[in-house]
Enzyme design. Structure first.
Site, PDB file in Angstrom:
ATOM      1  N   GLU A 130     -14.624 -22.464  13.999  1.00  0.00           N
ATOM      2  CA  GLU A 130     -14.050 -21.189  14.472  1.00  0.00           C
ATOM      3  C   GLU A 130     -14.864 -20.570  15.594  1.00  0.00           C
ATOM      4  OE1 GLU A 130     -14.624 -18.871  10.982  1.00  0.00           O
ATOM      5  OE2 GLU A 130     -13.040 -19.832   9.856  1.00  0.00           O
ATOM      6  N   PRO A 131     -14.957 -21.226  16.725  1.00  0.00           N
ATOM      7  CA  PRO A 131     -15.772 -20.664  17.795  1.00  0.00           C
ATOM      8  C   PRO A 131     -15.054 -19.520  18.509  1.00  0.00           C
ATOM      9  CG  PRO A 131     -14.684 -22.645  18.545  1.00  0.00           C
ATOM     10  CD  PRO A 131     -14.266 -22.457  17.121  1.00  0.00           C
ATOM     11  N   GLY A 132     -15.803 -18.482  18.801  1.00  0.00           N
ATOM     12  CA  GLY A 132     -15.252 -17.392  19.592  1.00  0.00           C
ATOM     13  C   GLY A 132     -15.995 -17.343  20.914  1.00  0.00           C
ATOM     14  N   ARG A 146     -22.105  -4.423  24.411  1.00  0.00           N
ATOM     15  CA  ARG A 146     -23.138  -5.326  23.870  1.00  0.00           C
ATOM     16  C   ARG A 146     -24.583  -4.913  24.217  1.00  0.00           C
ATOM     17  NH1 ARG A 146     -23.893 -10.096  24.393  1.00  0.00           N
ATOM     18  NH2 ARG A 146     -24.045 -10.644  22.210  1.00  0.00           N
ATOM     19  N   TYR A 195     -16.482 -10.557  23.135  1.00  0.00           N
ATOM     20  CA  TYR A 195     -16.935  -9.276  22.595  1.00  0.00           C
ATOM     21  C   TYR A 195     -17.185  -8.259  23.712  1.00  0.00           C
ATOM     22  CZ  TYR A 195     -17.476 -12.525  18.768  1.00  0.00           C
ATOM     23  OH  TYR A 195     -17.233 -13.504  17.830  1.00  0.00           O
ATOM     24  N   TYR A 237     -26.576  -4.129  20.807  1.00  0.00           N
ATOM     25  CA  TYR A 237     -27.491  -5.188  20.333  1.00  0.00           C
ATOM     26  C   TYR A 237     -28.701  -5.353  21.245  1.00  0.00           C
ATOM     27  CZ  TYR A 237     -22.951  -6.622  18.424  1.00  0.00           C
ATOM     28  OH  TYR A 237     -21.724  -6.661  17.828  1.00  0.00           O
ATOM     29  N   GLY A 285     -19.992 -19.453  15.716  1.00  0.00           N
ATOM     30  CA  GLY A 285     -21.405 -19.132  15.915  1.00  0.00           C
ATOM     31  C   GLY A 285     -22.149 -19.910  16.971  1.00  0.00           C
ATOM     32  N   CYS A 340     -22.232   9.958  28.504  1.00  0.00           N
ATOM     33  CA  CYS A 340     -23.336  10.878  28.176  1.00  0.00           C
ATOM     34  C   CYS A 340     -24.068  10.439  26.913  1.00  0.00           C
ATOM     35  CB  CYS A 340     -22.817  12.297  28.046  1.00  0.00           C
ATOM     36  SG  CYS A 340     -21.480  12.414  26.877  1.00  0.00           S
ATOM     37  N   GLU A 341     -24.743   9.324  27.006  1.00  0.00           N
ATOM     38  CA  GLU A 341     -25.578   8.778  25.923  1.00  0.00           C
ATOM     39  C   GLU A 341     -26.741   8.070  26.611  1.00  0.00           C
ATOM     40  OE1 GLU A 341     -24.926   8.406  22.482  1.00  0.00           O
ATOM     41  OE2 GLU A 341     -22.852   9.123  22.419  1.00  0.00           O
TER      42      GLU A 341
HETATM   43  N1  LLP Z   1     -15.963 -16.958  12.044  1.00  0.00           N
HETATM   44  C1  LLP Z   1     -16.402 -15.876  11.364  1.00  0.00           C
HETATM   45  C2  LLP Z   1     -16.181 -15.802   9.932  1.00  0.00           C
HETATM   46  C3  LLP Z   1     -17.061 -14.830  12.040  1.00  0.00           C
HETATM   47  O1  LLP Z   1     -17.504 -13.785  11.364  1.00  0.00           O
HETATM   48  C4  LLP Z   1     -17.259 -14.919  13.442  1.00  0.00           C
HETATM   49  C5  LLP Z   1     -17.912 -13.847  14.182  1.00  0.00           C
HETATM   50  C6  LLP Z   1     -16.783 -16.066  14.112  1.00  0.00           C
HETATM   51  C7  LLP Z   1     -16.150 -17.063  13.377  1.00  0.00           C
HETATM   52  C8  LLP Z   1     -16.956 -16.255  15.586  1.00  0.00           C
HETATM   53  O2  LLP Z   1     -18.287 -16.278  15.932  1.00  0.00           O
HETATM   54  P1  LLP Z   1     -18.736 -16.740  17.393  1.00  0.00           P
HETATM   55  O3  LLP Z   1     -18.355 -18.183  17.544  1.00  0.00           O
HETATM   56  O4  LLP Z   1     -18.047 -15.884  18.369  1.00  0.00           O
HETATM   57  O5  LLP Z   1     -20.205 -16.538  17.392  1.00  0.00           O
HETATM   58  N2  LLP Z   1     -19.886  -8.569  18.386  1.00  0.00           N
HETATM   59  C9  LLP Z   1     -20.973  -9.512  18.257  1.00  0.00           C
HETATM   60  C10 LLP Z   1     -20.542 -10.779  17.570  1.00  0.00           C
HETATM   61  C11 LLP Z   1     -19.937 -10.548  16.208  1.00  0.00           C
HETATM   62  C12 LLP Z   1     -19.502 -11.832  15.572  1.00  0.00           C
HETATM   63  C13 LLP Z   1     -18.769 -11.584  14.312  1.00  0.00           C
HETATM   64  N3  LLP Z   1     -18.278 -12.748  13.667  1.00  0.00           N
HETATM   65  C14 LLP Z   1     -21.550  -9.789  19.641  1.00  0.00           C
HETATM   66  O6  LLP Z   1     -21.105  -9.178  20.608  1.00  0.00           O
HETATM   67  O7  LLP Z   1     -22.488 -10.560  19.778  1.00  0.00           O
END
Ligand code: LLP
Length: 400
Positions: free
Chosen positions: A259-261, A298, A356, A302, A225, A327-328
């Site tokens: 758990e960073p994404g 995105r 994402y 969002y 997050g 076409c949206e």
């Molecule tokens: N851990 C859990 C349990 C999660 O649900 C998520 C993201 C993460 C870690 C990683 O979160 P991050 O560090 O990337 O913020 N598609 C959306 C984001 C959906 C995130 C879902 N869960 C976007 O494009 O903003």
């Protein structure tokens, strides 16, 4: 400097480009921030699951947070050790649970009592003991977009504190469950520290009360997050983030898992698309490009802000919508943005597209998904080829 022009010519547009040196810096910075304690950084594979991205992070020492057995397989293929893999998700199928148990990954993260019963049954059936963590919903408002907010009771994720306690006691009495972790994740693109600290404090208290009844929680998973800069946001410093979490863990001997994404890959990525034409409808200016919402969803989903840049063009700007060919009406990358005059063939760079982006792409409108290129040690590597029309129809059959 990445030569976007050369890459666009060679690999065609739309195109994703990732700077792996940026990913390395992000990983190292976060790892350093957590260095005061035992820690595991488990990259959230969902953000960008290209095998090369995962294997780059594997080499740096990262673990993986996965939300499907497909992601677990990607992590294993990419060289993430099984003892650094976590399998989360609100709805796991029996076959996914069984495979994860057989692979003997670090943890299955559970989100309901019903799921725990299934895991116990499956573990018993195949003669294993399942290492589990439970996702607690601390009911904290993370102050982010409602679609990516997950830590409130109104969201579908996790269980409340009372249910969690009951589940831990049950799991502790089961021969087939080994409750070793606790997990929470309150949302994504977080830019405020206070909600994370509050949630961590609530969950740390739960861990203390469990330790008091001899349930020894060893992994304290704070989810992902951490927000990134898309525009001019003030984001959380990794050091402050780690310190805020450490500050609530006094007296607890736990490995902090995070758990960073997005933080890891978001700003490593660029989405390249070419101008097809411009038009003006009743005074409203549109720049139409060859990339669409199917490639980068995105903004449409969002209303997310991504910085856009027309390569090599300065000069007078005027307001325009940057839109795709799908076409949206929702097919746009930027709305009412000050942009220079463009000509067909101009290259537009959409920034912060590493997280994402490609993973949420689809074939809507029978559009092939773009190629992905990595810049590694200054050299380009194609890490996924552009799909062909044949790829798109490969699994279809005409029944007549
Ligand atoms: N851990 C859990 C349990 C999660 O649900 C998520 C993201 C993460 C870690 C990683 O979160 P991050 O560090 O990337 O913020 N598609 C959306 C984001 C959906 C995130 C879902 N869960 C976007 O494009 O903003």
């Amino acid at each position: 400097m990445i030569d976007f022009k050369v890459l666009a010519e060679k690999y065609d547009t739309p195109l994703y480009v990732y700077d792996f040196a940026h990913i390395t810096r992000q990983y190292e910075e976060l790892k350093k921030a957590f260095s005061g304690r035992k820690s595991l950084i488990s990259y959230a594979v969902k953000a960008n699951s290209n095998l090369s991205v995962i294997s780059h992070l594997a080499e740096l020492g990262s673990g993986a947070d996965c939300v499907s057995i497909g992601e677990v397989r990607r992590a294993l293929i990419s060289g993430i050790p099984k003892y650094k893999i976590i399998f989360s998700g609100v709805g796991k199928r029996d076959d996914e649970i069984e495979e994860a148990l057989r692979e003997d990954i670090l943890l299955l993260n559970l989100e309901s009592e019903a799921e725990m019963e299934r895991v116990e049954e499956i573990a018993e059936k195949i003669g294993r003991q399942a290492r589990i963590s439970i996702r607690v919903n601390p009911n904290i408002d993370p102050k982010t977009h409602p679609y990516i907010s997950t830590g409130l009771h109104e969201n579908k994720f996790g269980v409340d504190l009372e249910t969690a306690k009951r589940m831990y006691i049950r799991a502790n009495n089961s021969a087939h469950l080994d409750p070793v972790g606790v997990h929470f994740h309150i949302g994504s693109q977080l830019t405020e520290l206070e909600p994370i600290k509050e949630a961590a404090a609530i969950v740390a208290d739960l861990v203390r009360s469990l330790k008091a009844i001899k349930i020894d929680i060893r992994f304290f998973d704070v989810g992902g997050g951490i927000g990134i800069v898309y525009d001019d946001e003030k984001t959380i410093e990794p050091y402050d983030y780690a310190q805020a979490i450490f500050s609530v863990l006094h007296g607890l001997d736990v490995t902090v898992v995070c758990e960073p994404g997005r933080f890891m890959v978001g700003n490593s990525g660029f989405f390249l698309t070419r101008v097809l034409y411009e038009k003006v409808n009743e005074g409203k200016r549109f720049i139409i490009v060859d990339g669409g919402m199917n490639d980068l969803l995105r903004p449409s989903l969002y209303n997310a802000y991504h910085r856009v840049e027309v390569l090599g063009k300065s000069g007078a700007c005027s307001e325009a919508d940057l839109v795709g060919p799908v076409c949206e009406s929702g097919d746009f990358f930027a709305k009412s943005r000050m942009l220079p005059a463009t000509e067909p063939g101009d290259l537009v760079i959409v920034h912060s597209a590493g997280a994402y982006g490609f993973v949420m792409a689809s074939n809507y409108n029978t559009r092939p998904r773009p190629a992905e290129v990595a810049i590694v040690d200054g050299k380009e590597r194609c890490i996924r080829a552009k799909e062909s029309f044949e790829d798109l129809i490969r699994l279809e059959k005409m029944c007549l």
